[in-house]
Design a protein around this motif. Sequence first.
Motif, short mmCIF file in Angstrom:
data_model
loop_
_atom_site.label_atom_id
_atom_site.label_comp_id
_atom_site.label_asym_id
_atom_site.label_seq_id
_atom_site.Cartn_x
_atom_site.Cartn_y
_atom_site.Cartn_z
N ALA A 158 0.85 -1.20 0.00
CA ALA A 158 0.00 0.00 0.00
C ALA A 158 0.88 1.25 0.00
O ALA A 158 1.62 1.50 0.96
N LYS A 159 0.81 2.02 -1.06
CA LYS A 159 1.60 3.24 -1.13
C LYS A 159 0.97 4.23 -2.11
O LYS A 159 0.18 3.85 -2.97
N ILE A 160 1.35 5.48 -1.96
CA ILE A 160 0.86 6.54 -2.83
C ILE A 160 1.60 6.46 -4.17
O ILE A 160 2.83 6.38 -4.18
N HIS A 186 4.60 5.08 1.94
CA HIS A 186 3.78 4.13 2.69
C HIS A 186 3.15 4.77 3.93
O HIS A 186 1.96 4.60 4.19
N SER A 187 3.95 5.49 4.71
CA SER A 187 3.48 6.00 6.00
C SER A 187 3.04 7.46 5.98
O SER A 187 2.43 7.93 6.93
N PHE A 247 -3.93 12.02 5.15
CA PHE A 247 -3.68 11.28 6.38
C PHE A 247 -3.15 9.88 6.04
O PHE A 247 -3.28 9.42 4.90
N PRO A 248 -2.56 9.17 6.99
CA PRO A 248 -2.03 7.82 6.71
C PRO A 248 -3.14 6.82 6.37
O PRO A 248 -4.30 7.01 6.72
N PHE A 249 -2.75 5.76 5.66
CA PHE A 249 -3.66 4.63 5.49
C PHE A 249 -4.10 4.15 6.88
O PHE A 249 -3.33 4.16 7.84
#
Length: 331
Positions: A32-34, A118-119, A144-146
Amino acid sequence: MRRKASLVLLALAVFVGALSPLLRWYAFPRLAKIPPSQYQEAVLEAKNATLIDYGTMQSKTVPKVTVVQTLKGNVEAAKEIEKSAGRDVVVWDTLSFVQGPDGKMVSQIPERYIFDAHSQAPVHATGEMVDGDPVQRKGIEFKFPFLTEKRDYEYFDFQARTSAPIHYKGTQKFHGLDVYYFEQTIPWTKVAYPKKMPLPGIDSSTLEKTTGTSLWYTTTRKFWIDPVTGAPVNGEEVNQEEMRGGTLLGGRDKVTVFAGDVKMRDDYVSYTVDLVKKNRVLVLLLTSYLPWGFLGLGLALLALSLWLEARSRRPSDPPPAVTERLDPVIA
């Protein structure tokens, strides 16, 4: 034969069951990442706002002030920073463009925001800036974070060039989504003038130094966040800006530069909600749907394996009794 089948099913149950925590706690944080090439635009409006006329240095009420925010991922810059950072990095080049009711520019402030893909934790590297001035962010900005938590976060304010807590205020329903509502207040703070302003014959970068007139700013920032993706589905800011003191105001103590309730335009709210609804399915696959599905499948396979093993150990039925028929003896 049954025992062999039960052993095969047991092995499958262990394998499938092990996939459940691996997907959630190992695969998800890494997958999971942008995306580095993301592009996004949002239009916000403040209706019946107060806006200064720099020609007369008088404030007046105008029907609408528009803020256009663009965000563009810089792939090449991200690749360069990743070489030294040793992790996945995203570089966002953003622009906040403010225009009056006549469509003319009021101000514009560019930013470069560098963060962990990721974070969403900030990554400090050459090029990180606000309006051309180097900064070192603390906390998050824009997103905001996942798997956003029900807690306060540090959020960076680009006008004040500082971070402050943004407070979790509760869960609300918004366009069919359960969202977390956050709110941040920046008290009156002296800030730098935007370097691009419609001030004829005046250099805004030296305005305070030459006139003694300073720019002050306060805001209450509101976000409605999808907790799965960490993406805002709506945003609002109640902003006030004032010029204070110096020789530019003709003897007045202060003049309102801008005051208004800036809200995301309805069509952009609808577009953002639809986009978030699509993206959250991908996150839920790794955090919920697949882990729980594999866990359930593993338990089912385990139960079937134990049932077959019990059947294989059941004693077999005794063979039917054989009755010997004797032929009669004829004397």
